[in-house]
Design a protein around this motif. Structure first.
Motif, PDB file in Angstrom:
ATOM      1  N   THR A   1       0.856  -1.193   0.000  1.00  0.00           N
ATOM      2  CA  THR A   1       0.000   0.000   0.000  1.00  0.00           C
ATOM      3  C   THR A   1       0.886   1.235   0.000  1.00  0.00           C
ATOM      4  N   PRO A   2       0.768   2.113  -0.991  1.00  0.00           N
ATOM      5  CA  PRO A   2       1.644   3.290  -1.056  1.00  0.00           C
ATOM      6  C   PRO A   2       1.295   4.307   0.032  1.00  0.00           C
ATOM      7  N   GLU A   3       2.153   5.289   0.185  1.00  0.00           N
ATOM      8  CA  GLU A   3       1.980   6.342   1.195  1.00  0.00           C
ATOM      9  C   GLU A   3       0.664   7.066   0.938  1.00  0.00           C
ATOM     10  N   GLY A   4      -0.029   7.331   2.044  1.00  0.00           N
ATOM     11  CA  GLY A   4      -1.329   7.973   1.954  1.00  0.00           C
ATOM     12  C   GLY A   4      -2.481   6.991   1.841  1.00  0.00           C
ATOM     13  N   GLY A   5      -2.172   5.683   1.726  1.00  0.00           N
ATOM     14  CA  GLY A   5      -3.212   4.677   1.626  1.00  0.00           C
ATOM     15  C   GLY A   5      -3.752   4.267   2.986  1.00  0.00           C
ATOM     16  N   ARG A   6      -4.602   3.269   2.964  1.00  0.00           N
ATOM     17  CA  ARG A   6      -5.247   2.834   4.210  1.00  0.00           C
ATOM     18  C   ARG A   6      -5.378   1.319   4.221  1.00  0.00           C
ATOM     19  N   VAL A   7      -5.214   0.729   5.415  1.00  0.00           N
ATOM     20  CA  VAL A   7      -5.413  -0.705   5.657  1.00  0.00           C
ATOM     21  C   VAL A   7      -6.435  -0.847   6.778  1.00  0.00           C
ATOM     22  N   LEU A   8      -7.491  -1.647   6.521  1.00  0.00           N
ATOM     23  CA  LEU A   8      -8.568  -1.816   7.486  1.00  0.00           C
ATOM     24  C   LEU A   8      -8.724  -3.296   7.813  1.00  0.00           C
ATOM     25  N   VAL A   9      -8.795  -3.611   9.128  1.00  0.00           N
ATOM     26  CA  VAL A   9      -8.958  -4.993   9.600  1.00  0.00           C
ATOM     27  C   VAL A   9     -10.261  -5.068  10.383  1.00  0.00           C
ATOM     28  N   GLY A  10     -11.117  -6.050  10.035  1.00  0.00           N
ATOM     29  CA  GLY A  10     -12.380  -6.220  10.735  1.00  0.00           C
ATOM     30  C   GLY A  10     -12.954  -7.613  10.516  1.00  0.00           C
ATOM     31  N   CYS A  11     -14.161  -7.845  11.084  1.00  0.00           N
ATOM     32  CA  CYS A  11     -14.809  -9.163  11.011  1.00  0.00           C
ATOM     33  C   CYS A  11     -16.253  -9.000  10.566  1.00  0.00           C
ATOM     34  N   ARG A  12     -16.770 -10.091   9.940  1.00  0.00           N
ATOM     35  CA  ARG A  12     -18.172 -10.155   9.551  1.00  0.00           C
ATOM     36  C   ARG A  12     -18.730 -11.508   9.979  1.00  0.00           C
ATOM     37  N   ARG A  13     -19.990 -11.513  10.398  1.00  0.00           N
ATOM     38  CA  ARG A  13     -20.697 -12.749  10.729  1.00  0.00           C
ATOM     39  C   ARG A  13     -21.293 -13.355   9.470  1.00  0.00           C
ATOM     40  N   LYS A  14     -21.150 -14.690   9.303  1.00  0.00           N
ATOM     41  CA  LYS A  14     -21.752 -15.411   8.179  1.00  0.00           C
ATOM     42  C   LYS A  14     -22.390 -16.682   8.716  1.00  0.00           C
ATOM     43  N   GLY A  15     -23.582 -16.518   9.290  1.00  0.00           N
ATOM     44  CA  GLY A  15     -24.255 -17.682   9.872  1.00  0.00           C
ATOM     45  C   GLY A  15     -23.489 -18.187  11.087  1.00  0.00           C
ATOM     46  N   GLY A  16     -23.056 -19.451  11.006  1.00  0.00           N
ATOM     47  CA  GLY A  16     -22.292 -20.036  12.103  1.00  0.00           C
ATOM     48  C   GLY A  16     -20.800 -19.862  11.941  1.00  0.00           C
ATOM     49  N   ALA A  17     -20.373 -18.978  11.025  1.00  0.00           N
ATOM     50  CA  ALA A  17     -18.953 -18.751  10.779  1.00  0.00           C
ATOM     51  C   ALA A  17     -18.641 -17.269  10.963  1.00  0.00           C
ATOM     52  N   VAL A  18     -17.345 -16.988  11.077  1.00  0.00           N
ATOM     53  CA  VAL A  18     -16.844 -15.623  11.203  1.00  0.00           C
ATOM     54  C   VAL A  18     -15.798 -15.425  10.113  1.00  0.00           C
ATOM     55  N   GLU A  19     -15.897 -14.305   9.391  1.00  0.00           N
ATOM     56  CA  GLU A  19     -14.945 -14.009   8.314  1.00  0.00           C
ATOM     57  C   GLU A  19     -14.129 -12.785   8.699  1.00  0.00           C
ATOM     58  N   LEU A  20     -12.820 -12.996   8.914  1.00  0.00           N
ATOM     59  CA  LEU A  20     -11.899 -11.893   9.187  1.00  0.00           C
ATOM     60  C   LEU A  20     -11.408 -11.352   7.854  1.00  0.00           C
ATOM     61  N   GLN A  21     -11.498 -10.016   7.672  1.00  0.00           N
ATOM     62  CA  GLN A  21     -11.151  -9.392   6.403  1.00  0.00           C
ATOM     63  C   GLN A  21     -10.075  -8.342   6.609  1.00  0.00           C
ATOM     64  N   VAL A  22      -9.151  -8.277   5.647  1.00  0.00           N
ATOM     65  CA  VAL A  22      -8.094  -7.267   5.630  1.00  0.00           C
ATOM     66  C   VAL A  22      -8.222  -6.519   4.308  1.00  0.00           C
ATOM     67  N   TRP A  23      -8.637  -5.241   4.383  1.00  0.00           N
ATOM     68  CA  TRP A  23      -8.833  -4.397   3.206  1.00  0.00           C
ATOM     69  C   TRP A  23      -7.623  -3.488   3.047  1.00  0.00           C
ATOM     70  N   ASP A  24      -7.233  -3.229   1.832  1.00  0.00           N
ATOM     71  CA  ASP A  24      -6.172  -2.254   1.578  1.00  0.00           C
ATOM     72  C   ASP A  24      -6.462  -1.507   0.286  1.00  0.00           C
ATOM     73  N   THR A  25      -5.832  -0.355   0.145  1.00  0.00           N
ATOM     74  CA  THR A  25      -5.938   0.455  -1.076  1.00  0.00           C
ATOM     75  C   THR A  25      -4.624   0.414  -1.834  1.00  0.00           C
ATOM     76  N   GLY A  26      -4.026  -0.787  -1.889  1.00  0.00           N
ATOM     77  CA  GLY A  26      -2.713  -0.942  -2.488  1.00  0.00           C
ATOM     78  C   GLY A  26      -2.751  -1.085  -3.997  1.00  0.00           C
ATOM     79  N   ILE A  27      -1.705  -1.734  -4.506  1.00  0.00           N
ATOM     80  CA  ILE A  27      -1.512  -1.820  -5.955  1.00  0.00           C
ATOM     81  C   ILE A  27      -2.458  -2.825  -6.599  1.00  0.00           C
ATOM     82  N   GLY A  28      -3.058  -3.735  -5.816  1.00  0.00           N
ATOM     83  CA  GLY A  28      -3.997  -4.704  -6.366  1.00  0.00           C
ATOM     84  C   GLY A  28      -3.312  -5.889  -7.045  1.00  0.00           C
ATOM     85  N   ILE A  29      -4.116  -6.897  -7.388  1.00  0.00           N
ATOM     86  CA  ILE A  29      -3.590  -8.133  -7.982  1.00  0.00           C
ATOM     87  C   ILE A  29      -4.455  -8.473  -9.177  1.00  0.00           C
ATOM     88  N   SER A  30      -3.842  -8.802 -10.305  1.00  0.00           N
ATOM     89  CA  SER A  30      -4.593  -9.176 -11.496  1.00  0.00           C
ATOM     90  C   SER A  30      -5.253 -10.539 -11.296  1.00  0.00           C
TER      91      SER A  30
END
Length: 749
Positions: free
Chosen positions: A504-533
């Motif tokens: 993630t370049p300077e000035g970007g943002r990284v966000l870490v959080g969780c979401r409920r999916k029924g009987g499961a939990v999904e941990l997510q890591v979001w970034d505004t980086g260079i991305g992947i094809s």
């Protein structure tokens, strides 16, 4: 006075006597009575009674007369009905003949005079058995009578069939009509028997025609002989197969003559073996004969002879020339194939021996490879402490040097040195994680883990890195519990966050959080980086694989591979969504812990913020490595603490005795010299001081067993290389807030 069961004339005579006696009595009373009027009244009353009795007698007489007429009429009707029946009928009452019709009586003329009313049923059947007109009986009279007597009233009829002279046939049916009565019916069945006999004879004739037609259309030759050896039936196929002239095979021809003709004209090539006597003797003894012979024309014939039930003989000839040739060809092919298979078997044995040798070599090679992998795993496990010790000492010394060289010309050089050692530390952790995952069956221990604690720990470790890069790192707290391994899950989250910060370049943002999916939990890591094809998204989880848009020198490509391998061992699902130039989302789906609800945020232990004030504490450090001990001592003294350095538990106890008081906190390595361990050293110091001294275990061991031991014995655990951003706040928190007498448990990692 009057018995109603007596005959009617007797009852009438007795009533007349009674009336006469009453009249005389009335006359006497009239003569001697003093009152004429009373006598008259008595006479009138007596006369009324006499008239009533007279009317009753007349009515009874009429009823008896009508009953006698009905009985006579019923008997006449029964006799007329029995006479009108086509068959013979006899009614037996109480075992005696009551009545029978003329047909029954005239059936057997020689016993008709004996068939009179009152004749017992046994005598009736005996007379029928003795009759000269009776030819045969299909059954037995006595048995049928006994069966009928045993049967229930109205039960099934017992039947017999008798034959009389003149080819007449009757069916006798016996049936009980009441407890005392039995009916015997005679039905003539002569027409039915004769018709069945005619149909049977016609059927036999037709069957003979059918049999002859079958014989003529059979592919085999068939000929039957009578017990006297004469030809009875044959087909043309038999004559043609055997090559007999028409005159030799006719009805009435002799079997022996035919066999002599076959032997004399050598129709069977094995003439010397053609022993007719032997054949006939064998057929007589065994009832059958089977032999394959060669005809003079070259055909192969199967000869079957069977003894018939009446003593005759059935001969069957079957042309098996084609079958014989096919058998010979098959035998030749089998012989050739057997030779080929024998040769192939020899080759297979050689190949099998070669394969066995190769398998043995492969087994030895596999054992060597497994031994090498096991040796490597043991080496990495044993060397992890020795590898991390100098890294830990260097990081501590670099941190001390960095504080000392601040605002000097050496500061940029120290920063680069710190970055280089951070890269070395990250690569070493990746190699150690891969080594541990190769034996994940032994090291992974799933338990209920609070995600908020792990996310907070990653945030504290990576916030300085994010600040240096100018990237905003945010964590949305979620105190939900999941089922996972705390150590490996922490490393996975840390790898995802480090990966996001790195790209993630300077000035970007990284966000870490969780979401409920029924009987499961999904941990997510979001970034505004260079991305992947899209094409790179399929291979970024491979070892040493990097996307095409990743700049050189930005890692070796092990972080995501370790995350993928760890999650596969733990049963988690890893996904990625990304778009070049926009950013990426990495997610790990885990099973929510059953029965564990999300705790309030303050319920999970959080490391306090860094306190920049000087540490006015007495700290006892137990470390067997002199470089690490020196680095710890310099850094702690730089923070303002008074440090007592010891290389063993005995030396630490000496410092305690010299001080005469307990230290404010104790820092101990887990692996000490001469088999000593940090937990035993902590227990010894606490026993010497008599208080629950706050303690932090610093070690390269990442197993859950040590964490559980720390929870039980009341010391925290930090893994090497030590993150100074976590060490100082933890020391402040344990000294200020963990009372020695309470000894609360802290499981910081």
């Amino acid at each position: 006075m009057i018995d109603p069961d007596e005959p009617l004339d007797i009852q009438l005579a007795r009533q007349a006597k009674i009336i006469d006696a009453l009249m005389r009595r009335a006359n006497r009373q009239h003569e001697v009575g003093s009152s004429a009027y009373g006598a008259f009244q008595s006479a009138i009353a007596l006369q009324g009674q006499i008239w009533a009795k007279t009317r009753d007698l007349e009515r009874t007489t009429d009823e008896l007369r009508h009953a006698r007429d009905d009985t006579q009429r019923m008997r006449k009707n029964l006799a007329d009905a029995m006479a009108a029946m086509d068959g013979g009928v006899a009614l037996f009452t109480a075992g005696r003949l009551e009545v029978c019709n003329d047909i029954f009586q005239a059936l057997l003329p020689d016993i008709s005079e004996r068939l009179q009313p009152g004749l017992e049923i046994d005598a009736c059947f005996a007379a029928m058995s003795d009759s000269l007109y009776l030819v045969t009986v299909e059954g037995n009279f006595d048995t049928a009578l006994a069966q009928a007597r045993r049967g229930r009233v109205g039960a099934s009829v017992v039947s017999l069939v008798i034959e009389l002279v003149g080819d007449r046939w009757y069916q006798i049916n016996l049936q009980r009509t009441s407890a005392e009565n039995m009916v015997l019916l005679l039905t003539e069945i002569t027409t039915i028997v004769r018709r069945n006999r005619s149909e049977k004879e016609s059927l036999i004739d037709r069957q003979a025609d059918y049999l002859q037609a079958v014989f003529e259309n059979m592919t085999s030759g068939v000929c039957t002989f009578s017990p006297e050896g004469e030809v009875m039936m044959y087909n043309q196929q038999f004559r043609q197969l055997l090559g007999l002239p028409y005159t030799m095979l006719q009805q009435g021809s002799d079997l022996h003559r035919m066999l002599d003709f076959v032997a004399q004209h050598a129709l069977i090539t094995e003439a010397e073996d053609f022993d007719i006597g032997y054949w006939l003797d064998r057929l007589e003894r065994q009832g059958r004969l089977r032999r394959r012979v060669r005809h003079a024309t070259g055909r192969m014939l199967d000869l079957h002879a069977h003894r018939l039930p009446d003593g005759g003989v059935l001969l069957e000839l079957k042309d098996v020339t084609l079958e014989t040739r096919a058998t010979v060809m098959l035998e030749n092919r089998v012989a050739e194939r057997t030779t080929e298979l024998t040769h192939a078997n020899a080759q297979l044995r050689q190949q099998f021996a070669e394969m066995a040798r190769v398998e043995e070599e492969l087994r030895v090679a596999k054992e060597r490879a497994e031994a090498a992998v096991s040796s490597k795993t043991r080496f990495l496990a044993a060397a992890s402490h020795d590898l991390l010790q100098p890294i830990n000492a260097a990081k501590l010394l670099i941190a001390t040097l960095k504080d000392s060289a601040a605002e000097t010309r050496f500061a940029p050089m120290v920063d680069r040195l710190d970055g280089s050692f951070s890269s070395i530390e990250q690569l070493l952790h990746s190699l150690l994680d891969i080594s541990r995952l190769e034996s994940a069956d032994r090291s992974l221990t799933p338990s209920d883990v609070c995600l908020g604690t792990l996310m907070r720990s990653v945030w504290e470790d990576q916030t300085p890195v994010a600040q240096r890069k100018g990237v905003q790192l945010d964590v949305v707290p979620s105190m939900v519990f999941v089922r996972s391994d705390p150590v490996y899950l922490l490393r996975s989250i840390q790898n995802l966050v480090v990966n996001a910060l790195q790209y993630t370049p300077e000035g970007g943002r990284v966000l870490v959080g969780c979401r409920r999916k029924g009987g499961a939990v999904e941990l997510q890591v979001w970034d505004t980086g260079i991305g992947i094809s899209r094409k790179d998204q399929k291979r970024i989880f491979e070892e040493f694989a990097r996307a095409d848009n990743v700049p050189l020198g930005s890692g070796v490509g092990l972080g995501l591979s370790i995350v993928d391998r760890t999650c596969r061992h733990l049963g988690h699902k890893v996904r990625v969504r990304s778009k070049p130039g926009i950013g990426s989302v990495f997610s790990v789906e885990m099973e929510a812990a059953a029965g564990r609800h999300a705790a309030p945020e303050q319920g999970c232990e959080q490391t306090p913020a860094v306190v920049e004030a000087e540490m006015d504490y007495i700290i006892l450090v137990i470390e067997n490595d002199p470089d690490v001990l020196y680095a710890f001592t310099r850094k702690l003294e730089q923070w303002g603490a008074s440090v007592f350095a010891a290389r063993s538990a005995a030396e630490a106890l000496t410092h305690v005795r010299d001080m005469g008081m307990a230290p404010d906190i104790l820092l101990a390595d887990f692996q000490l010299d001469d088999g000593e361990t940090g937990d035993r050293a902590i227990a010894a110091v606490r026993a010497e001081c008599g208080v629950q001294v706050p303690a932090i275990m610093i070690t390269a061991d990442r197993s859950n067993d040590l964490l559980k031991r720390g929870a039980r014995e009341g010391f925290s655990v930090l893994t090497k290389p030590v993150q100074l951003s976590r060490l100082r706040p933890l020391i402040e928190w344990k000294v200020r807030w963990q009372a020695p007498e309470d000894g609360p448990v802290d499981a910081a990692q």
